[in-house]
Design a protein around this motif. Structure first.
Motif, PDB file in Angstrom:
ATOM      1  N   ILE A   1     146.069  51.830  17.517  1.00  0.00           N
ATOM      2  CA  ILE A   1     146.195  50.808  16.859  1.00  0.00           C
ATOM      3  C   ILE A   1     147.443  49.897  17.404  1.00  0.00           C
ATOM      4  N   LEU A   2     148.366  50.551  17.439  1.00  0.00           N
ATOM      5  CA  LEU A   2     149.666  49.769  17.853  1.00  0.00           C
ATOM      6  C   LEU A   2     149.364  48.951  19.206  1.00  0.00           C
ATOM      7  N   MET A   3     148.729  49.617  20.200  1.00  0.00           N
ATOM      8  CA  MET A   3     148.175  49.054  21.575  1.00  0.00           C
ATOM      9  C   MET A   3     147.569  47.784  21.308  1.00  0.00           C
ATOM     10  N   VAL A   4     146.450  47.904  20.285  1.00  0.00           N
ATOM     11  CA  VAL A   4     145.496  46.678  20.225  1.00  0.00           C
ATOM     12  C   VAL A   4     146.502  45.634  19.532  1.00  0.00           C
ATOM     13  N   MET A   5     147.317  45.959  18.544  1.00  0.00           N
ATOM     14  CA  MET A   5     148.090  45.030  17.870  1.00  0.00           C
ATOM     15  C   MET A   5     149.115  44.354  18.778  1.00  0.00           C
ATOM     16  N   ASN A   6     149.644  45.093  19.797  1.00  0.00           N
ATOM     17  CA  ASN A   6     150.426  44.534  20.832  1.00  0.00           C
ATOM     18  C   ASN A   6     149.854  43.537  21.588  1.00  0.00           C
ATOM     19  N   THR A   7     148.540  44.017  21.895  1.00  0.00           N
ATOM     20  CA  THR A   7     147.803  43.052  22.748  1.00  0.00           C
ATOM     21  C   THR A   7     147.383  41.503  22.149  1.00  0.00           C
ATOM     22  N   PHE A   8     147.493  41.525  20.896  1.00  0.00           N
ATOM     23  CA  PHE A   8     147.273  40.312  20.267  1.00  0.00           C
ATOM     24  C   PHE A   8     148.487  39.214  20.631  1.00  0.00           C
ATOM     25  N   ALA A   9     149.474  40.139  20.757  1.00  0.00           N
ATOM     26  CA  ALA A   9     150.949  39.219  20.876  1.00  0.00           C
ATOM     27  C   ALA A   9     151.054  38.766  22.402  1.00  0.00           C
ATOM     28  N   PHE A  10     150.366  39.457  23.494  1.00  0.00           N
ATOM     29  CA  PHE A  10     150.428  39.132  24.724  1.00  0.00           C
ATOM     30  C   PHE A  10     152.024  38.852  25.202  1.00  0.00           C
ATOM     31  N   GLN A  11     152.975  39.562  25.151  1.00  0.00           N
ATOM     32  CA  GLN A  11     154.251  39.392  25.750  1.00  0.00           C
ATOM     33  C   GLN A  11     154.145  40.367  27.346  1.00  0.00           C
ATOM     34  N   ASN A  12     153.278  40.010  27.882  1.00  0.00           N
ATOM     35  CA  ASN A  12     153.087  41.000  29.222  1.00  0.00           C
ATOM     36  C   ASN A  12     152.423  42.267  28.620  1.00  0.00           C
ATOM     37  N   THR A  13     152.157  43.279  29.649  1.00  0.00           N
ATOM     38  CA  THR A  13     151.694  44.578  28.954  1.00  0.00           C
ATOM     39  C   THR A  13     152.953  45.265  28.457  1.00  0.00           C
ATOM     40  N   VAL A  14     152.597  46.400  27.762  1.00  0.00           N
ATOM     41  CA  VAL A  14     153.630  47.121  27.198  1.00  0.00           C
ATOM     42  C   VAL A  14     154.644  47.765  28.426  1.00  0.00           C
ATOM     43  N   VAL A  15     153.857  47.895  29.426  1.00  0.00           N
ATOM     44  CA  VAL A  15     154.820  48.635  30.737  1.00  0.00           C
ATOM     45  C   VAL A  15     155.870  47.800  31.046  1.00  0.00           C
ATOM     46  N   HIS A  16     155.362  46.655  31.228  1.00  0.00           N
ATOM     47  CA  HIS A  16     156.519  45.626  31.580  1.00  0.00           C
ATOM     48  C   HIS A  16     157.614  45.327  30.575  1.00  0.00           C
ATOM     49  N   TRP A  17     156.968  45.191  29.227  1.00  0.00           N
ATOM     50  CA  TRP A  17     158.003  44.976  28.311  1.00  0.00           C
ATOM     51  C   TRP A  17     158.848  46.056  28.122  1.00  0.00           C
ATOM     52  N   VAL A  18     158.329  47.302  28.335  1.00  0.00           N
ATOM     53  CA  VAL A  18     159.266  48.492  28.032  1.00  0.00           C
ATOM     54  C   VAL A  18     160.500  48.406  29.160  1.00  0.00           C
ATOM     55  N   ARG A  19     160.023  48.072  30.461  1.00  0.00           N
ATOM     56  CA  ARG A  19     160.979  47.930  31.484  1.00  0.00           C
ATOM     57  C   ARG A  19     162.057  47.155  31.378  1.00  0.00           C
ATOM     58  N   ASP A  20     161.544  45.846  30.903  1.00  0.00           N
ATOM     59  CA  ASP A  20     162.599  44.852  30.718  1.00  0.00           C
ATOM     60  C   ASP A  20     163.702  45.132  29.738  1.00  0.00           C
ATOM     61  N   HIS A  21     163.145  45.820  28.553  1.00  0.00           N
ATOM     62  CA  HIS A  21     163.952  46.104  27.156  1.00  0.00           C
ATOM     63  C   HIS A  21     164.795  47.382  27.540  1.00  0.00           C
ATOM     64  N   ARG A  22     164.438  48.333  28.566  1.00  0.00           N
ATOM     65  CA  ARG A  22     165.482  49.299  28.845  1.00  0.00           C
ATOM     66  C   ARG A  22     166.602  48.994  29.479  1.00  0.00           C
ATOM     67  N   LEU A  23     165.964  48.127  30.508  1.00  0.00           N
ATOM     68  CA  LEU A  23     167.089  47.328  31.411  1.00  0.00           C
ATOM     69  C   LEU A  23     168.060  46.628  30.314  1.00  0.00           C
TER      70      LEU A  23
END
Length: 329
Positions: free
Chosen positions: A103-125
């Protein structure tokens, strides 16, 4: 055995390389030459013009059904970022069973802030090197850069260099997130743009012109709402937990970003699933969402900072205000 030994050597070398990096102390921003990404500049330029036209159409010709429809998508997309990419996958502040992850992955896809993989790397950094040149959206460079400017230029060399050392093993072993990454273009294109344009045309009688531009308006509202956490919440507000860092408590950002503006707290206790101390849920709708699924049993192992720990940090390193900006007596 030879392969294992080679892997161990590589891992050890990687650790040594990271240790040898220059220490960056926030706030820090060395002189740099910006290299503009022309494609991003053009797409963001078009997107903002289209969103302004979409706002005009929303106020003049769009049906109320279309406005409500997009507000629902806006809400789902935002929580896909805040409860999904941010609190669950970046900070591992709670755990989610497979149905909730989907559910969260689908909801996240509506936002299109790149993929979760890219988002997480940037935010952990961002958390590891907050407000330095290794922070992708270094707020030391000002509001515009931390808000959107960082997406219009090439990544700083420190971001590229140190980003290689961010542990992403949990993300790459997650089949839900790997599905999103593998099918990013068709999946994001369909959920974020195609269906939100076609559905109002088919069900609400909108023209393609109106439906498309309101879709772009909703998308850019989602973007800027999230971007405010990177910019305004790092520049404006009080600091009840740690006066020495830039992240601040910004109530307006919390209202807009579904509870993500209690940012001084969040940078002190990034593993707390609420991103705010208990009792500050009036503007924290993301926490309500997680609590609901915890009640269902789909979210579990919710991590929190104890009241004693919060109060101790508040008294030891805070600016003397409470989280709402009221002076503590």
């Amino acid at each position: 055995m030879l392969q294992s030994s080679s892997t161990d050597t590589t891992t050890e070398q990687t650790k040594n390389d990271e240790i040898n990096f220059e220490r960056l102390v926030a706030p820090q921003a060395a002189p740099r030459k910006y290299k503009v990404v022309k494609f991003n500049l053009l797409t963001f330029g078009y997107g903002h013009l289209a969103a302004l036209y979409g706002l005009y159409l929303a106020c003049t010709v769009a049906t109320w059904q279309t406005i409500i429809f997009h507000y629902i998508i806006y809400t789902l997309a935002f929580i896909g970022i805040t409860a999904g990419a941010h609190r669950l996958w970046t900070h591992k502040a709670y755990k989610a069973k497979m149905p909730l992850q989907i559910i969260l992955m689908v909801m996240n896809t509506f936002a299109f802030q790149n993929t979760v993989v890219h988002w997480v790397r940037d935010h952990r950094l961002h958390h590891k090197y907050s407000d330095t040149d290794a922070d992708p959206h270094n707020a030391t460079r000002g509001f515009f850069y931390s808000h959107v400017g960082w997406l219009l230029v090439r990544k700083h060399e420190e971001v590229k260099k140190r980003g290689k050392f961010i542990d992403m093993s949990d993300i790459y072993s997650n089949p839900v997130l790997m599905f999103q990454k593998k099918y990013a273009i068709p999946f994001i294109g369909t959920l974020c743009f195609l269906l939100p344009t076609v559905i109002p045309m088919y069900f609400f009688g909108e023209t393609l012109n109106t439906a498309w531009h309101i879709t772009i308006l909703r998308y850019f509202c989602n973007l800027h709402g999230t971007f405010l956490v990177n910019s305004a919440a790092h520049l404006y507000g009080n600091k009840p937990y740690d006066i020495s860092i830039k992240p601040s408590q910004n109530l307006l950002v919390s209202l807009i970003a579904f509870g993500e503006g209690f940012h001084n707290y969040h940078h002190v206790f990034p593993w707390d699933y609420r991103t705010a101390e208990l009792g500050n849920n009036a503007l924290n709708s993301t926490t309500w969402f997680i609590d609901f699924f915890a009640w269902l049993g789909w979210a579990y192992d919710l991590k929190t900072a104890s009241d004693d720990l919060v109060q101790s940090r508040l008294k030891r390193t805070g600016d003397g205000n409470n989280t709402w900006g009221v002076k503590i007596l």
